[in-house]
Each structure stands twice: as C-alpha cells, then as structure tokens.
Design an enzyme around this catalytic site. Structure first.
Site, PDB file in Angstrom:
ATOM      1  N   CYS A 232      41.559  57.295  52.402  1.00 41.70           N
ATOM      2  CA  CYS A 232      41.796  57.512  53.837  1.00 41.70           C
ATOM      3  C   CYS A 232      41.410  58.921  54.268  1.00 41.70           C
ATOM      4  O   CYS A 232      41.445  59.242  55.450  1.00 41.70           O
ATOM      5  CB  CYS A 232      43.248  57.227  54.179  1.00 41.70           C
ATOM      6  SG  CYS A 232      43.850  55.746  53.381  1.00 41.70           S
TER       7      CYS A 232
ATOM      8  N   CYS B 273      54.272  51.354  60.223  1.00 39.13           N
ATOM      9  CA  CYS B 273      52.935  51.356  59.617  1.00 39.13           C
ATOM     10  C   CYS B 273      51.867  51.655  60.659  1.00 39.13           C
ATOM     11  O   CYS B 273      51.969  51.226  61.803  1.00 39.13           O
ATOM     12  CB  CYS B 273      52.631  50.001  58.997  1.00 39.13           C
ATOM     13  SG  CYS B 273      53.810  49.505  57.729  1.00 39.13           S
TER      14      CYS B 273
ATOM     15  N   ILE C 146      45.760  48.479  61.587  1.00 38.08           N
ATOM     16  CA  ILE C 146      44.463  48.058  61.038  1.00 38.08           C
ATOM     17  C   ILE C 146      43.506  48.045  62.219  1.00 38.08           C
ATOM     18  O   ILE C 146      43.706  47.292  63.189  1.00 38.08           O
ATOM     19  CB  ILE C 146      44.585  46.675  60.376  1.00 38.08           C
ATOM     20  CG1 ILE C 146      45.506  46.769  59.156  1.00 38.08           C
ATOM     21  CG2 ILE C 146      43.204  46.134  60.007  1.00 38.08           C
ATOM     22  CD1 ILE C 146      45.938  45.415  58.604  1.00 38.08           C
TER      23      ILE C 146
ATOM     24  N   LYS D 151      49.263  55.921  63.735  1.00 39.14           N
ATOM     25  CA  LYS D 151      50.296  54.959  64.103  1.00 39.14           C
ATOM     26  C   LYS D 151      49.895  54.116  65.309  1.00 39.14           C
ATOM     27  O   LYS D 151      50.085  52.912  65.307  1.00 39.14           O
ATOM     28  CB  LYS D 151      51.599  55.743  64.375  1.00 39.14           C
ATOM     29  CG  LYS D 151      52.774  54.980  64.900  1.00 39.14           C
ATOM     30  CD  LYS D 151      53.371  54.021  63.885  1.00 39.14           C
ATOM     31  CE  LYS D 151      52.850  52.645  64.000  1.00 39.14           C
ATOM     32  NZ  LYS D 151      53.491  51.726  64.872  1.00 39.14           N
TER      33      LYS D 151
ATOM     34  N   HIS E 207      44.042  53.412  62.685  1.00 37.30           N
ATOM     35  CA  HIS E 207      43.640  54.041  61.424  1.00 37.30           C
ATOM     36  C   HIS E 207      42.477  53.282  60.773  1.00 37.30           C
ATOM     37  O   HIS E 207      42.659  52.603  59.765  1.00 37.30           O
ATOM     38  CB  HIS E 207      44.869  54.090  60.495  1.00 37.30           C
ATOM     39  CG  HIS E 207      44.651  54.790  59.196  1.00 37.30           C
ATOM     40  ND1 HIS E 207      43.716  55.784  59.015  1.00 37.30           N
ATOM     41  CD2 HIS E 207      45.269  54.643  57.988  1.00 37.30           C
ATOM     42  CE1 HIS E 207      43.777  56.211  57.748  1.00 37.30           C
ATOM     43  NE2 HIS E 207      44.694  55.526  57.109  1.00 37.30           N
TER      44      HIS E 207
END
Lengths: 133, 396
Positions: free
Chosen positions: B94, B217, B220, B339, B343
């Site tokens: 990442c 999380c 996506i 968030k 990401h």
C-alpha cells in the site's frame, strides 16, 4: 548446502507434521530463529543447531476474523492470535477451542499439532494451531 | 550531497499534481484511469511540455492479479502520451506510490532527470470482497500469516487489540476517526464516499476482524494519482506556486508482524518520520496539515503516536480532543483519508501528496486549512514492513 536437514521454513513445517516445534540456534552468534533461516540475519552465519522449544505460551493479542479470503471462508468466523512462548519466541496461528467470551490477552495456550481446519487449497503443509493449555 | 547540507532545504519541488475521481470506475482500466490523473497534472501546468520535459516516470501499483496486468510502468507511460521515457513500477504494497515518490526524489537529486512524474494506480472494484481480501493479504507474510488465515484487517486488528489492552484505547475512539474522515470526505468532490456517518453506525457495523468493523476499514476503490517533480532551481520556470519537499524518509521492518518488538507501534513509521523531520529540520508540532495512512481507523491512531503528534498511548485522547478535525490545531486527513476518499492501494501515497499540494497552494476549497505552509504525508505498506514520510513546505 550439504546439510541433509536444511534450516528452512519448509523443514519447520515438516517437523510440525511430526509433532515437534523446532527452532534453529546460530552456532556463531547464538541467536535463536523461529522460524529457522538458512542465513543468520544478525551475524550472517550459516551453521545452526536444531532446538526443540516448548509450545506453551501466553496470548499476546488476538482477533476474530469474520471476512475471510476464499480459502478460509468455510472456517469463518475464526480466531487468530500471536502467542509468546515460554522461551520468549513468538508465533502466530489460529486459536481453537476457546469461546469468544473467554478470549483475553494473557490466556495460557499450547501448540497443537493435530491438523487444524484447512478449509481448502494450500494443502502443502500441515497447519499447527493453539489450544487451551 | 551530504545529509547535513540538505537540512531544511528543498530536495525537489512539486510543480503540478493530478488525481482521477476516486470510486467505482466501472469499465475503466488502470491505465485509462491514470491518463485522467496525468491529464489534470499537465493541464494545471501549461508551461510544461510533457513529451519534451518529463524525463522519467515511477508508478506505484500493488497487484497484477486485479487486471491480470503487470508491467504497469510502461502501460501507464503509453496511455499518458509519454512513450519513450524510462518508466518503472515501484511496489511496496500500500506504500507503492510513497515509494514511487521517494524514487522520483532519488532521480531528481541524482541529476539524471530534471523533471519526473511519479504516481500510482489501482483498479479494484471489479473483484469480489473475498478476492480483494486475498490479493491484499499477499503483502503480508505467507507461511505464518496468510497460511494461518490472517487477513489484512486481521493484522491491524491484532495491533488494535494490543493497543486497547496496553493503553485502554476504545472502539469508540477508533470509530471517531471514521466519523471525522467521512465528514472531511463530504467536502472533497473526488472522494469515493460523500456520506456522513455517526458513531453509532460505525460501532454497529458488521464485524470484519474484531475489534475492527466495516466502518473501521478503508474502501476498496479505483483511482489514480500523480505529481510532477523538478529541481528547486527550475521550479519557477514552470509555476509561480511550487511546493517544496524538504524531508523524505522511508524504512522497512520485518515482513511478519509477529517478529516485531512492538505490536502497538510501527518501527518503520518511526524511522521514516525521524529521517524526514531531521532532513526538514522541523518538529512534529510544526506540521499544520497531515495525510496519514488510515487503512483502518486504528492505523490513524497509531500514526499519531509514531509521527510524534502525541505521546505513546495517548492517541485515543488526541482524537477525543477534536484537534485533528478540520478547524482543529492539526487537521488530519482533510481529503477524507483512505477511510472515505478511498484506498486504491497503489495510488494512495501520491494521492496524499496531491491533497497536501492542494492545501499548501490554497486550492483545497471547502476543506482548506487556513494559511497552511507545512504539511506531511505518511504512507504505510502492508502491516508496516514499509513506511514513507514526506514533508512539504510552501514558500509562497
């Protein structure tokens, strides 16, 4: 290279299959490696001795996996943690046989060599897990 | 050039930046997404002649599994109208484009390339959650983590549990990070989600890896980002508002989380931050706006401690104080962060740099931090086996 029992991750899991938790001690500097490594990251030594270590330890931290990759979906939710063994070495793995309400940091656990659920795929090693001591 | 001679001096200057819309970009390939980011950067800087001036490209991209496509450097250079230049993919999970930025700095400082484009891209949303979970986990240790069913959220959950146990940090404090970053994203038209969330919603969301829930999380996301770097002495040829990078740090740690000294902080972040602060000759308290790696809400709390924004164990109190909200002493993740802005893993590092570029040039619109002159970005790879930290200054 001529050593018949290489100090490798693959060999570590071969020992697991035989019910042994084996670390490697560097003959030059004395560093203990779990998992073993063919080259010591501290002194670059390449000569080691096998050392059987106790599988008893305490749970350092844990999580309960609900969203799993395809290989593990049949097992979800399942608990994984990092255990600090009596020797001070640390090892991650699944924690089984502990109800969610009883999970806590410091819980006493021991390595269990019976095949832990594998779901599917990645069958090349037997997977150890941790159970209540 | 010795490290001492760099203290507080610009290493390189940013002359332009671009970002694709973040979100679900159906039907677009990674290279096509990137071409939008590159076009924005070229359009922002009319005095730049991309084909003549740009001498190298570094592109962060994590996974060829998503599109069955590797060799991303050349693919992206091709679609950006830059065929011919050296184009290299950098991969550090990442932190792939944090590493691309670092590589661009190497290239400019070495004198081999006067103008360099660095960026990143990831196309993820066409894959199922289970597939993405598997692909992301590839950045963690295989024989002792992936093989035992430990997922990426699982690794950060292991750290969060340890922090809760050591310092009394609560799930509510983690949830506040989500509430804050969702609020910031509502002010960012390019964010993946423009949706406020309440503390109750976050806490009641579905468990992913306890104690982390769905709203703890990051998203996506499909997205691409880039920035264009040059030597500080050439910057004014291209723009009246260059942003100088005055500190850069990158560090590694053990690939396995279990082998680390600490489960509650990232040594890589601390090493990268120390290097960057020393190079920039500033203190953490000097930073006015920061984009940190909030892949999970706990990760933002941990970054407060690792970057020196608060002392060890006190990150829960820092989020409680509201000081990291827009309008606070040190606004963190004004873009919405990983968030809520999203990401797209390979794009994240330079997307953070894009946000700081907007903030320091006064172009952040509704989320503008008033008079911001010093900013920081923090990009983490995997469970912390890589971290990059960069410090930015406006002299305008």
């Amino acid at each position: 290279m001529s050593n018949p029992v290489p100090f490798t991750i693959d060999q570590f899991y071969k020992f697991i299959e035989q019910g042994q938790l084996m670390a490697a001690k560097c003959n030059r500097c004395g560093k203990i490696h779990l998992p073993p490594r063919p080259v010591c990251d501290y002194c670059y030594g390449t000569e080691f001795s096998w050392l059987e270590v106790s599988g008893k330890g305490k749970l350092l931290t844990y999580t309960i996996i609900h969203v799993a990759p395809p290989q593990f979906q049949p097992l979800a939710p399942y608990t994984v943690g990092i255990v600090e063994l009596e020797s001070g070495l640390k090892l991650p793995g699944m924690v089984s046989g502990v109800e969610e309400a009883r999970l806590k940091v410091g819980l006493e656990l021991a390595v269990d060599f019976e095949a832990c659920g594998t779901g599917k795929a990645w069958p090349h090693w037997r997977r150890y897990c941790f159970k209540p001591a | 050039m010795g490290k001492e001679t760099l203290k507080g001096k610009p290493l390189v200057s940013i002359i332009s930046a671009g970002l694709s819309k973040f979100g679900k970009n159906e039907g677009l390939y990674a290279r096509e997404l990137f071409s939008y980011a590159a076009k924005e950067a070229f359009d922002r800087c009319p005095s730049l002649s991309p084909k003549q001036d740009i001498k190298a490209m570094f592109i962060g991209h994590m996974g060829e599994a998503y599109e069955h496509q590797g060799h991303t450097g050349s693919a992206v250079a091709d679609w950006s109208g830059l065929v011919g230049i050296p184009a290299t993919r950098t991969e550090a999970a990442c932190a792939s484009s944090g590493a691309a930025l670092r590589s661009g700095i190497y290239a400019v400082l070495s004198g081999l390339a006067d103008v360099v484009i660095v960026g990143g891209v990831e196309k993820m949303t066409h894959r199922s959650t289970a597939e993405v979970t598997e692909y992301l986990a590839m950045a963690s240790d295989y024989p002792f983590e992936q093989f035992h069913g430990i997922t990426f959220p699982g690794l950060f959950a292991l750290m969060a549990t340890a922090h809760m146990n050591a310092f009394g940090t609560t799930q509510e404090q983690m949830a506040k990070v989500a509430v804050k970053n969702h609020h910031h994203a509502c002010l960012n038209p390019k964010a993946h989600l423009q949706k406020e969330v309440t503390l109750e919603t976050v806490l009641a969301s579905k468990v992913v890896a306890w104690p982390l829930k769905m709203y703890d999380c990051s998203l996506i996301t499909d997205g691409a980002s880039c920035i264009i770097l040059t030597k500080p002495e050439l910057a004014n040829k291209y723009t009246d508002q260059p942003i100088h990078i005055i500190g850069s740090g990158q560090a590694s740690d053990t690939i396995g989380l279990y082998e680390r000294e600490s489960l509650t902080s990232l040594r890589s972040s601390k090493l990268a931050a120390k290097a960057a602060y020393e190079m920039a000759a500033i203190n953490p308290s000097d930073i006015q706006v920061a984009e940190v790696h909030d892949c999970f809400t706990y990760a933002e709390l941990m970054s407060y401690e690792d970057l020196g924004f608060c002392s060890v164990g006190k990150s829960g109190q820092l989020i409680d104080s509201g000081e990291t909200n827009l309008g606070g002493r040190l606004p963190v993740n004004t873009s919405g962060g990983l968030k809520a802005k999203g990401h797209p893993v390979g794009a994240t590092g330079t997307a953070q740099a894009y946000e700081i570029y907007l903030q320091l040039t006064g172009q952040a619109d509704k989320r503008q931090v008033k008079d911001a002159k010093l900013g920081l970005t923090h990009n983490v790879g995997g469970s912390g086996a890589t971290a990059t930290v960069h410090i930015y200054r406006s002299d305008n």
